[in-house]
Motif scaffolding. Structure first.
Motif, PDB file in Angstrom:
ATOM      1  N   VAL A  16       0.874  -1.169   0.000  1.00  0.00           N
ATOM      2  CA  VAL A  16       0.000   0.000   0.000  1.00  0.00           C
ATOM      3  C   VAL A  16       0.911   1.218   0.000  1.00  0.00           C
ATOM      4  CG1 VAL A  16      -1.803   1.289   1.184  1.00  0.00           C
ATOM      5  CG2 VAL A  16      -1.808  -1.220   1.242  1.00  0.00           C
ATOM      6  N   PRO A  17       1.040   1.887  -1.150  1.00  0.00           N
ATOM      7  CA  PRO A  17       1.902   3.082  -1.222  1.00  0.00           C
ATOM      8  C   PRO A  17       1.311   4.244  -0.434  1.00  0.00           C
ATOM      9  CG  PRO A  17       1.438   2.156  -3.411  1.00  0.00           C
ATOM     10  CD  PRO A  17       0.487   1.527  -2.448  1.00  0.00           C
ATOM     11  N   ILE A  18       2.087   5.284  -0.285  1.00  0.00           N
ATOM     12  CA  ILE A  18       1.594   6.495   0.352  1.00  0.00           C
ATOM     13  C   ILE A  18       0.518   7.119  -0.543  1.00  0.00           C
ATOM     14  CG2 ILE A  18       2.268   8.837   1.069  1.00  0.00           C
ATOM     15  CD1 ILE A  18       4.959   7.588   1.927  1.00  0.00           C
ATOM     16  N   SER A  19      -0.533   7.594   0.082  1.00  0.00           N
ATOM     17  CA  SER A  19      -1.771   7.862  -0.655  1.00  0.00           C
ATOM     18  C   SER A  19      -1.651   8.914  -1.758  1.00  0.00           C
ATOM     19  CB  SER A  19      -2.879   8.264   0.318  1.00  0.00           C
ATOM     20  OG  SER A  19      -2.511   9.439   1.008  1.00  0.00           O
TER      21      SER A  19
ATOM     22  N   PHE B 197       6.192   1.980 -12.000  1.00  0.00           N
ATOM     23  CA  PHE B 197       4.795   1.989 -12.472  1.00  0.00           C
ATOM     24  C   PHE B 197       4.250   3.390 -12.287  1.00  0.00           C
ATOM     25  CE2 PHE B 197       1.208  -0.752 -13.444  1.00  0.00           C
ATOM     26  CZ  PHE B 197       0.089  -0.096 -12.947  1.00  0.00           C
ATOM     27  N   TYR B 198       3.696   3.930 -13.355  1.00  0.00           N
ATOM     28  CA  TYR B 198       3.161   5.289 -13.294  1.00  0.00           C
ATOM     29  C   TYR B 198       1.992   5.388 -14.250  1.00  0.00           C
ATOM     30  CZ  TYR B 198       2.825  10.325 -14.147  1.00  0.00           C
ATOM     31  OH  TYR B 198       2.367  11.605 -14.289  1.00  0.00           O
ATOM     32  N   ASN B 199       0.958   6.055 -13.840  1.00  0.00           N
ATOM     33  CA  ASN B 199      -0.204   6.270 -14.700  1.00  0.00           C
ATOM     34  C   ASN B 199      -0.766   4.940 -15.196  1.00  0.00           C
ATOM     35  OD1 ASN B 199      -2.010   8.090 -15.868  1.00  0.00           O
ATOM     36  ND2 ASN B 199      -0.851   8.199 -17.776  1.00  0.00           N
ATOM     37  N   ASN B 200      -0.825   3.985 -14.276  1.00  0.00           N
ATOM     38  CA  ASN B 200      -1.427   2.679 -14.537  1.00  0.00           C
ATOM     39  C   ASN B 200      -0.709   1.838 -15.580  1.00  0.00           C
ATOM     40  OD1 ASN B 200      -3.569   2.682 -12.630  1.00  0.00           O
ATOM     41  ND2 ASN B 200      -4.670   4.129 -13.925  1.00  0.00           N
ATOM     42  N   GLU B 201       0.572   2.099 -15.753  1.00  0.00           N
ATOM     43  CA  GLU B 201       1.317   1.226 -16.639  1.00  0.00           C
ATOM     44  C   GLU B 201       2.780   1.176 -16.214  1.00  0.00           C
ATOM     45  OE1 GLU B 201       0.696   2.855 -20.512  1.00  0.00           O
ATOM     46  OE2 GLU B 201       2.190   4.412 -20.259  1.00  0.00           O
ATOM     47  N   ILE B 202       3.470   0.147 -16.668  1.00  0.00           N
ATOM     48  CA  ILE B 202       4.891   0.019 -16.374  1.00  0.00           C
ATOM     49  C   ILE B 202       5.658   1.103 -17.106  1.00  0.00           C
ATOM     50  CG2 ILE B 202       6.922  -1.429 -16.737  1.00  0.00           C
ATOM     51  CD1 ILE B 202       5.149  -3.868 -16.236  1.00  0.00           C
ATOM     52  N   SER B 203       6.512   1.819 -16.369  1.00  0.00           N
ATOM     53  CA  SER B 203       7.351   2.867 -16.963  1.00  0.00           C
ATOM     54  C   SER B 203       8.714   2.333 -17.357  1.00  0.00           C
ATOM     55  CB  SER B 203       7.544   4.012 -15.967  1.00  0.00           C
ATOM     56  OG  SER B 203       6.318   4.614 -15.655  1.00  0.00           O
TER      57      SER B 203
ATOM     58  N   GLU C  63       0.495  -4.994 -10.688  1.00  0.00           N
ATOM     59  CA  GLU C  63      -0.885  -4.577 -10.876  1.00  0.00           C
ATOM     60  C   GLU C  63      -1.249  -3.573  -9.796  1.00  0.00           C
ATOM     61  OE1 GLU C  63      -4.859  -7.030 -12.154  1.00  0.00           O
ATOM     62  OE2 GLU C  63      -3.844  -7.673 -10.339  1.00  0.00           O
ATOM     63  N   ARG C  64      -2.117  -2.648 -10.194  1.00  0.00           N
ATOM     64  CA  ARG C  64      -2.699  -1.747  -9.203  1.00  0.00           C
ATOM     65  C   ARG C  64      -4.204  -1.991  -9.281  1.00  0.00           C
ATOM     66  NH1 ARG C  64      -1.750   2.324  -5.778  1.00  0.00           N
ATOM     67  NH2 ARG C  64      -2.898   4.281  -5.928  1.00  0.00           N
ATOM     68  N   PRO C  65      -4.680  -3.000  -8.547  1.00  0.00           N
ATOM     69  CA  PRO C  65      -6.060  -3.470  -8.732  1.00  0.00           C
ATOM     70  C   PRO C  65      -7.118  -2.474  -8.268  1.00  0.00           C
ATOM     71  CG  PRO C  65      -5.015  -4.596  -6.880  1.00  0.00           C
ATOM     72  CD  PRO C  65      -3.947  -3.781  -7.543  1.00  0.00           C
ATOM     73  N   ASP C  66      -6.726  -1.579  -7.358  1.00  0.00           N
ATOM     74  CA  ASP C  66      -7.685  -0.579  -6.890  1.00  0.00           C
ATOM     75  C   ASP C  66      -6.909   0.694  -6.591  1.00  0.00           C
ATOM     76  OD1 ASP C  66      -7.741  -2.646  -3.987  1.00  0.00           O
ATOM     77  OD2 ASP C  66      -6.435  -0.937  -4.359  1.00  0.00           O
ATOM     78  N   GLY C  67      -7.515   1.627  -5.897  1.00  0.00           N
ATOM     79  CA  GLY C  67      -6.853   2.912  -5.687  1.00  0.00           C
ATOM     80  C   GLY C  67      -5.776   2.907  -4.641  1.00  0.00           C
ATOM     81  N   SER C  68      -5.589   1.773  -3.946  1.00  0.00           N
ATOM     82  CA  SER C  68      -4.627   1.813  -2.848  1.00  0.00           C
ATOM     83  C   SER C  68      -3.556   0.734  -2.918  1.00  0.00           C
ATOM     84  CB  SER C  68      -5.361   1.717  -1.514  1.00  0.00           C
ATOM     85  OG  SER C  68      -6.088   0.511  -1.422  1.00  0.00           O
ATOM     86  N   ASN C  69      -3.843  -0.407  -3.521  1.00  0.00           N
ATOM     87  CA  ASN C  69      -2.879  -1.499  -3.509  1.00  0.00           C
ATOM     88  C   ASN C  69      -2.019  -1.531  -4.758  1.00  0.00           C
ATOM     89  OD1 ASN C  69      -3.532  -3.276  -1.037  1.00  0.00           O
ATOM     90  ND2 ASN C  69      -5.530  -2.828  -1.924  1.00  0.00           N
ATOM     91  N   PHE C  70      -0.802  -2.043  -4.578  1.00  0.00           N
ATOM     92  CA  PHE C  70       0.132  -2.240  -5.683  1.00  0.00           C
ATOM     93  C   PHE C  70       0.777  -3.592  -5.446  1.00  0.00           C
ATOM     94  CE2 PHE C  70       2.785  -1.371  -9.098  1.00  0.00           C
ATOM     95  CZ  PHE C  70       4.123  -1.276  -8.769  1.00  0.00           C
ATOM     96  N   THR C  71       0.601  -4.522  -6.387  1.00  0.00           N
ATOM     97  CA  THR C  71       1.042  -5.887  -6.144  1.00  0.00           C
ATOM     98  C   THR C  71       2.122  -6.329  -7.120  1.00  0.00           C
ATOM     99  OG1 THR C  71      -0.666  -6.827  -7.578  1.00  0.00           O
ATOM    100  CG2 THR C  71      -1.233  -6.548  -5.257  1.00  0.00           C
TER     101      THR C  71
END
Lengths: 114, 117
Positions: free
Chosen positions: A24-27, A49-55, A68-76
């Protein structure tokens, strides 16, 4: 002080199994990263990862890895079929602007592949 | 690829003395450098950073020096305390206006700072 939170702190898995490491990254941060650190060695960049894609991704981040960023808070980070050499500490990091002292690391997940 | 490295794997100092940890980098395009501290079982913790348009930057008890001519970076810790015991890594990146931003950091191998009582 805001923190990057990683779960679990320790994961043991059998070779060939899939694992998902969660962060869970900083909000208000916009950039997200995964790094790994094999015991006693330096921290190595895996993926950003930036703007919903791999940079950017390193040579380590092969087809067995995905993020994956499946929702607004998690990054897996998913490792599809683990190998013994995937055993390491995996650190998630996030930043507001891609650099600077806002670049914050989590405490890591220790992955042990047996 | 090019990498960032440190000169010594271990540095032992007396409590109260000043510590100097060194790092050599090879990517002349790097324009942003960071020192991290990593305590056992924890993630890297930001200490101080410096951009390539500066030679020196000071924080609380820490100073970072950058010598672009010889591609050398150092971290000075004043009046070393037991809580300074950790592994110290330098890392480098490109600033956003140089094409960085989303790029990953490149870390050196780390120096383990040991504080003698």
């Amino acid at each position: 002080e805001p923190e990057v939170t990683q779960t679990p702190s320790h994961q043991v898995t059998q070779m060939g199994q899939e694992v998902i490491l969660r962060c869970v990254p900083i909000s208000n941060h916009l950039y997200f990263y995964w790094y790994r650190q094999i015991l006693g060695q330096k921290v190595e960049f895996l993926v950003s990862f930036y703007n919903n894609e791999i940079s950017e991704k390193s040579e380590i981040f092969d087809d067995q890895f995905s993020v994956e960023r499946p929702d607004g808070s998690n990054f897996t980070l998913k490792i599809r079929s683990t190998k013994l050499e995937d055993s390491a500490m995996y650190f998630c990091a996030s930043s507001e602007a891609g650099w600077g002292n806002g670049y914050t690391f989590g405490s890591g997940t220790r992955l042990t592949v047996v | 690829g090019e990498s960032v490295g440190l000169h010594l794997p271990t540095l032992s100092v007396q409590e109260g003395d000043n510590s100097i940890i060194n790092c050599a980098y090879s990517n002349s395009a790097s324009d942003y450098f960071i020192w991290y501290k990593q305590e056992s079982g924890k993630g890297p913790q930001f200490i101080i950073d410096i951009r390539s348009n500066m030679d020196k930057r000071q924080g609380q008890r820490v100073t970072v020096l950058l010598n672009k001519t010889v591609k050398h970076l150092s971290l000075q810790i004043a009046a070393t305390q037991p809580g300074d015991s950790a592994v110290y890594f330098c890392a480098e990146n490109l600033l956003p206006d140089s094409g960085g931003g989303a790029d990953g950091l490149t870390f050196g191998k780390g120096t383990h700072l040991i504080i003698q009582p």
